[in-house]
Enzyme design. Structure first.
Site, mmCIF file in Angstrom:
data_model
loop_
_atom_site.group_PDB
_atom_site.id
_atom_site.type_symbol
_atom_site.label_atom_id
_atom_site.label_comp_id
_atom_site.label_asym_id
_atom_site.label_seq_id
_atom_site.Cartn_x
_atom_site.Cartn_y
_atom_site.Cartn_z
ATOM 1 N N ASP A 56 -8.992 4.134 -32.030
ATOM 2 C CA ASP A 56 -10.004 4.350 -31.002
ATOM 3 C C ASP A 56 -11.364 4.705 -31.605
ATOM 4 O OD1 ASP A 56 -10.906 4.553 -28.332
ATOM 5 O OD2 ASP A 56 -10.714 6.726 -28.417
ATOM 6 N N LEU B 170 -9.773 -4.668 -22.028
ATOM 7 C CA LEU B 170 -8.359 -4.445 -21.744
ATOM 8 C C LEU B 170 -7.762 -3.451 -22.742
ATOM 9 C CD1 LEU B 170 -7.325 -8.172 -21.113
ATOM 10 C CD2 LEU B 170 -7.680 -6.392 -19.383
ATOM 11 N N SER C 121 -9.383 -8.709 -11.873
ATOM 12 C CA SER C 121 -8.478 -7.574 -11.767
ATOM 13 C C SER C 121 -7.581 -7.785 -10.563
ATOM 14 C CB SER C 121 -9.252 -6.263 -11.613
ATOM 15 O OG SER C 121 -8.377 -5.185 -11.374
ATOM 16 N N LYS D 24 -13.356 -2.778 -29.152
ATOM 17 C CA LYS D 24 -12.672 -2.379 -30.370
ATOM 18 C C LYS D 24 -11.425 -1.562 -30.001
ATOM 19 C CE LYS D 24 -13.975 1.760 -29.404
ATOM 20 N NZ LYS D 24 -12.921 2.730 -28.986
ATOM 21 N N TYR E 153 -6.622 -12.811 -14.727
ATOM 22 C CA TYR E 153 -7.482 -13.054 -15.880
ATOM 23 C C TYR E 153 -7.653 -14.551 -16.116
ATOM 24 C CZ TYR E 153 -6.228 -8.162 -16.766
ATOM 25 O OH TYR E 153 -6.014 -6.815 -16.648
ATOM 26 N N PHE F 180 -14.605 2.321 -18.634
ATOM 27 C CA PHE F 180 -15.666 2.130 -19.612
ATOM 28 C C PHE F 180 -16.562 0.952 -19.228
ATOM 29 C CE2 PHE F 180 -17.538 0.403 -23.466
ATOM 30 C CZ PHE F 180 -18.076 1.544 -24.050
ATOM 31 N N ALA F 181 -15.958 -0.124 -18.750
ATOM 32 C CA ALA F 181 -16.750 -1.271 -18.304
ATOM 33 C C ALA F 181 -17.653 -0.883 -17.141
ATOM 34 C CB ALA F 181 -15.834 -2.425 -17.899
ATOM 35 N N HIS G 20 -5.806 -7.343 -26.598
ATOM 36 C CA HIS G 20 -7.077 -7.906 -27.056
ATOM 37 C C HIS G 20 -6.932 -9.271 -27.718
ATOM 38 C CE1 HIS G 20 -9.310 -3.768 -27.210
ATOM 39 N NE2 HIS G 20 -9.015 -4.160 -25.993
#
Length: 351
Positions: free
Chosen positions: A208, A105, A67, A128, A89, A45-46, A110
């Site tokens: 989600d 993540l 990463s 989210k 991280y 998604f990133a 989170h």
């Protein structure tokens, strides 16, 4: 049926498209124009959405990514030359050149990494759901108070002008007395190896995408539920793959349907005494469909407003930078996200 259409393009936006949001407070950084971003985790998604948005946004620079996988980081280098690769991280959080971090993540990580980033002096934009329960927000709210930093859930829809428009239409009474809102969001993800199907990583449809059906009605109406009226969930592998949930809000009822084993569907309808306001692509504008609002009146007149060429992820990054520089208020606080999470908690508990 008579129809009238208004098409709103990127030119509809003001030079500062984040202006006009309600006051939510601000955290400032002095002497910095360009926000230098780091990304914790090389998620798909990133790569597809948020990293390109950071690169495209005004006064924004994608500086580093963290990463342990060289292969996952490799395609990010195509987005921007000179991208720094941190293999942990914490190493990225220790990078003194980073102003803000975006955290994509898995859900169960989170809270920990958002708080670590905030206490490391970074502004935090986390995917989210920011937490897995409403009580988990307490430590983040305390960290925000301790540091004075900016931290938020990445609830991108509040930055899209179609949702500002819906909020304004409701406030103006275009729908008349609001009686009922119903929202639906579904897609089909049968991959049991995916984190969304894993209870250990905070999977399930409500966490989600229920964050959108629940959060959008709270944002648009400015209300919070009085009580949950019912919750019908179907579970597989201890995560909800279907949820039909009802809530009583002050003055209106709300019904939400989410599913992660169903054909793609997105829509939200605000049903009032004078009109129905429908959002036909409420959550994934430009991906599911074009952003569009339809106002249907009893005389069969339909007014359609379209919002073309607008990237809500870019707007989110620019709004975050503006808030960080003290130029504008931020529209989605930890308390806002906590309220949505409380609804999710109730639905998952069935009470």
């Amino acid at each position: 049926m008579r129809q009238r259409r208004n098409t709103l393009s990127a030119g509809f936006l003001s030079p500062r498209p984040w202006l006009g949001f309600p006051e939510k407070g601000r955290a400032t950084m002095s002497g910095t124009k360009t926000i230098r971003w780091g990304v914790l985790g090389a998620s798909n998604f990133a790569l597809r959405h948020m990293a390109p948005a950071i690169v495209s946004a005004r006064n924004s620079d994608l500086l580093a990514i963290a990463s342990s996988s060289v292969d996952k980081v490799s395609p990010f280098h195509d987005l921007t030359p000179g991208l720094r690769h941190h293999t942990s991280y914490q190493a990225l959080l220790d990078d003194p050149d980073i102003d803000a971090v975006y955290i994509p993540l898995p859900n169960h990580m989170h809270v920990e990494w958002s708080e670590r980033a905030l206490r490391a002096g970074k502004a935090v934009l986390c995917e989210k759901p920011l937490a897995l329960s409403a009580t988990e927000f307490d430590s983040l709210i305390a960290a925000r108070a301790d540091t004075g930093g900016l931290i938020s859930e990445a609830f991108m829809i509040v930055h899209h002008p179609q949702w500002r428009r819906v909020k304004a239409l409701l406030a103006q009474g275009v729908a008349g007395e609001l009686w009922h809102v119903n929202a639906a969001f579904s897609y089909n993800n049968p991959d049991m190896a995916n984190i969304r199907n894993n209870p250990e990583t905070g999977g399930g449809g409500l966490r989600d995408i229920g964050v959108y059906t629940f959060g959008s009605v709270r944002y648009a109406t400015g209300g919070d539920p009085l009580a949950m009226t019912h919750a019908h969930l179907r579970l597989e592998n201890d995560v909800d793959v279907f949820a039909e949930v009802g809530f009583e809000f002050p003055g209106f009822t709300f019904q939400s349907m989410t599913g992660i084993r169903m054909a793609n569907r997105q829509e939200v309808h605000f049903h009032g005494s004078d009109a129905v306001i429908s959002v036909t692509c409420p959550f994934n504008a430009n991906v599911f469909d074009q952003a569009e609002i339809r106002i249907s009146y009893p005389n069969q007149t339909v007014v359609t407003e379209r919002f073309t060429g607008i990237n809500q992820y870019v707007l989110q990054v620019e709004a975050f930078g503006a808030a960080l520089r003290g130029e504008a208020d931020w529209p989605w606080s930890l308390e806002d996200a906590r309220g949505t999470q409380a609804m999710i908690d109730s639905a998952l508990a069935g009470e």
